[in-house]
Design a protein around this motif. Structure first.
Motif, PDB file in Angstrom:
ATOM      1  N   GLY A 137      23.228 -37.378 -26.103  1.00  0.00           N
ATOM      2  CA  GLY A 137      23.726 -36.479 -27.137  1.00  0.00           C
ATOM      3  C   GLY A 137      22.709 -35.420 -27.534  1.00  0.00           C
ATOM      4  N   PHE A 138      21.461 -35.823 -27.664  1.00  0.00           N
ATOM      5  CA  PHE A 138      20.427 -34.855 -28.033  1.00  0.00           C
ATOM      6  C   PHE A 138      20.248 -33.801 -26.943  1.00  0.00           C
ATOM      7  CE2 PHE A 138      16.024 -33.380 -28.021  1.00  0.00           C
ATOM      8  CZ  PHE A 138      15.894 -32.907 -29.325  1.00  0.00           C
ATOM      9  N   GLY A 139      20.191 -34.249 -25.688  1.00  0.00           N
ATOM     10  CA  GLY A 139      20.036 -33.293 -24.586  1.00  0.00           C
ATOM     11  C   GLY A 139      21.222 -32.356 -24.460  1.00  0.00           C
ATOM     12  N   ALA A 140      22.437 -32.907 -24.597  1.00  0.00           N
ATOM     13  CA  ALA A 140      23.632 -32.070 -24.493  1.00  0.00           C
ATOM     14  C   ALA A 140      23.699 -31.072 -25.639  1.00  0.00           C
ATOM     15  CB  ALA A 140      24.876 -32.955 -24.478  1.00  0.00           C
ATOM     16  N   GLY A 141      23.389 -31.526 -26.854  1.00  0.00           N
ATOM     17  CA  GLY A 141      23.424 -30.626 -27.993  1.00  0.00           C
ATOM     18  C   GLY A 141      22.373 -29.536 -27.914  1.00  0.00           C
ATOM     19  N   LEU A 142      21.177 -29.884 -27.432  1.00  0.00           N
ATOM     20  CA  LEU A 142      20.129 -28.877 -27.302  1.00  0.00           C
ATOM     21  C   LEU A 142      20.498 -27.829 -26.263  1.00  0.00           C
ATOM     22  CD1 LEU A 142      17.315 -28.043 -28.242  1.00  0.00           C
ATOM     23  CD2 LEU A 142      16.352 -29.473 -26.419  1.00  0.00           C
ATOM     24  N   LEU A 143      21.126 -28.283 -25.169  1.00  0.00           N
ATOM     25  CA  LEU A 143      21.578 -27.330 -24.162  1.00  0.00           C
ATOM     26  C   LEU A 143      22.646 -26.397 -24.726  1.00  0.00           C
ATOM     27  CD1 LEU A 143      21.352 -26.460 -21.192  1.00  0.00           C
ATOM     28  CD2 LEU A 143      23.146 -28.119 -20.648  1.00  0.00           C
ATOM     29  N   ALA A 144      23.542 -26.930 -25.539  1.00  0.00           N
ATOM     30  CA  ALA A 144      24.569 -26.097 -26.170  1.00  0.00           C
ATOM     31  C   ALA A 144      23.953 -25.131 -27.178  1.00  0.00           C
ATOM     32  CB  ALA A 144      25.608 -26.980 -26.851  1.00  0.00           C
ATOM     33  N   ASP A 145      22.880 -25.553 -27.850  1.00  0.00           N
ATOM     34  CA  ASP A 145      22.210 -24.673 -28.809  1.00  0.00           C
ATOM     35  C   ASP A 145      21.550 -23.477 -28.127  1.00  0.00           C
ATOM     36  OD1 ASP A 145      22.872 -26.155 -31.054  1.00  0.00           O
ATOM     37  OD2 ASP A 145      21.123 -27.452 -30.868  1.00  0.00           O
ATOM     38  N   LEU A 146      21.061 -23.692 -26.913  1.00  0.00           N
ATOM     39  CA  LEU A 146      20.336 -22.636 -26.211  1.00  0.00           C
ATOM     40  C   LEU A 146      21.235 -21.788 -25.315  1.00  0.00           C
ATOM     41  CD1 LEU A 146      17.152 -24.671 -25.164  1.00  0.00           C
ATOM     42  CD2 LEU A 146      17.450 -23.170 -27.157  1.00  0.00           C
ATOM     43  N   ALA A 147      22.409 -22.320 -24.970  1.00  0.00           N
ATOM     44  CA  ALA A 147      23.289 -21.581 -24.066  1.00  0.00           C
ATOM     45  C   ALA A 147      23.984 -20.441 -24.801  1.00  0.00           C
ATOM     46  CB  ALA A 147      24.341 -22.520 -23.464  1.00  0.00           C
ATOM     47  N   PRO A 148      24.072 -19.260 -24.187  1.00  0.00           N
ATOM     48  CA  PRO A 148      24.809 -18.157 -24.820  1.00  0.00           C
ATOM     49  C   PRO A 148      26.314 -18.462 -24.804  1.00  0.00           C
ATOM     50  CG  PRO A 148      24.091 -17.553 -22.610  1.00  0.00           C
ATOM     51  CD  PRO A 148      23.500 -18.884 -22.895  1.00  0.00           C
ATOM     52  N   PRO A 149      27.077 -17.991 -25.757  1.00  0.00           N
ATOM     53  CA  PRO A 149      26.688 -17.097 -26.872  1.00  0.00           C
ATOM     54  C   PRO A 149      26.405 -17.857 -28.154  1.00  0.00           C
ATOM     55  CG  PRO A 149      29.062 -17.159 -26.664  1.00  0.00           C
ATOM     56  CD  PRO A 149      28.533 -18.148 -25.662  1.00  0.00           C
TER      57      PRO A 149
END
Length: 225
Positions: A57-69
């Protein structure tokens, strides 16, 4: 986490994020956006447990935080999915089998509502008041509805892949295993495997009885037909 778990989780998270950003977000549905990333984390957490669910969950959420837009502070959705993954991993059954679809469906609804509330709460702490203008009640209802409709097509497949990568006996491709595994049927009760094992046990008992009777006849010198 094991290497195969990391590879599978990374691949599923990337695919889910790409589909969510490029397809689901462009549908312009009323209210919230169907959260495919959340459903992927739930499926993995219900197989890997609370620790694995929190890490995924942490890895997926961090990737979503950094992915545009992305238009919010980095780490906000990572915190949300970390908490959701940990909570979903706590309901992992000890024998790895879910007896019905009621439990997973309830988890999906609770995760959709909980993630929306937690995301809005964290946003309020950092000064983001977008949820108030959109309408929190409508977001909660639409998020739960969309995720619940999408869950039967996502969560069972993710759970099956996770068990398959771990060489879990529940993920065997035999017809009996498919009928007894909730990750491939969502509503199965899992009685086929037991019946098969009972038949096999009766057959072996009969064979042993015949062998013993043959040995007794040979010892006594009596010819048996």
């Amino acid at each position: 986490m094991r290497v195969n778990r990391i590879l599978l989780s990374s691949a599923l998270v990337v695919v889910a994020l790409v589909i969510q950003v490029s397809v689901l977000a462009r549908l312009h549905l009323p209210g919230a956006v169907p959260d495919l990333l959340l459903l992927t984390v739930l499926g993995l957490a219900m197989v890997y447990g609370h620790v694995g669910g929190a890490l995924v969950g942490f890895g997926a959420g961090l990737l979503a935080d950094l992915a545009p837009p992305a238009d919010h502070a980095a780490g906000r959705y990572a915190l949300v999915l970390c908490v959701i993954g940990y909570g979903a991993g706590l309901i992992k059954p000890e024998n790895g089998r879910l007896r019905s679809a009621t439990g997973p469906m309830a988890v999906v609804v609770a995760a959709a509502v909980g993630s929306t509330l937690l995301y809005a709460g964290v946003g309020a702490l950092v000064g983001d008041t977008a949820a108030r203008h959109v309408g929190l009640t409508g977001l909660l209802f639409s998020a739960a509805l969309y995720d619940l409709l999408l869950a039967p097509f996502v969560v069972p497949g993710v759970m099956w892949l996770a068990r398959r990568s771990d060489n879990d006996p529940l993920a065997e491709t035999s017809p009996a295993a498919k009928a007894g595994d909730i990750s491939s049927g969502w509503l199965s009760s899992g009685t086929g495997l037991r019946i098969g094992s009972q038949r096999g046990g009766l057959g072996s008992l009969k064979a042993k009885a015949r062998t013993r009777s043959t040995r007794v006849g040979r010892i006594k010198g009596v010819k048996r037909l």
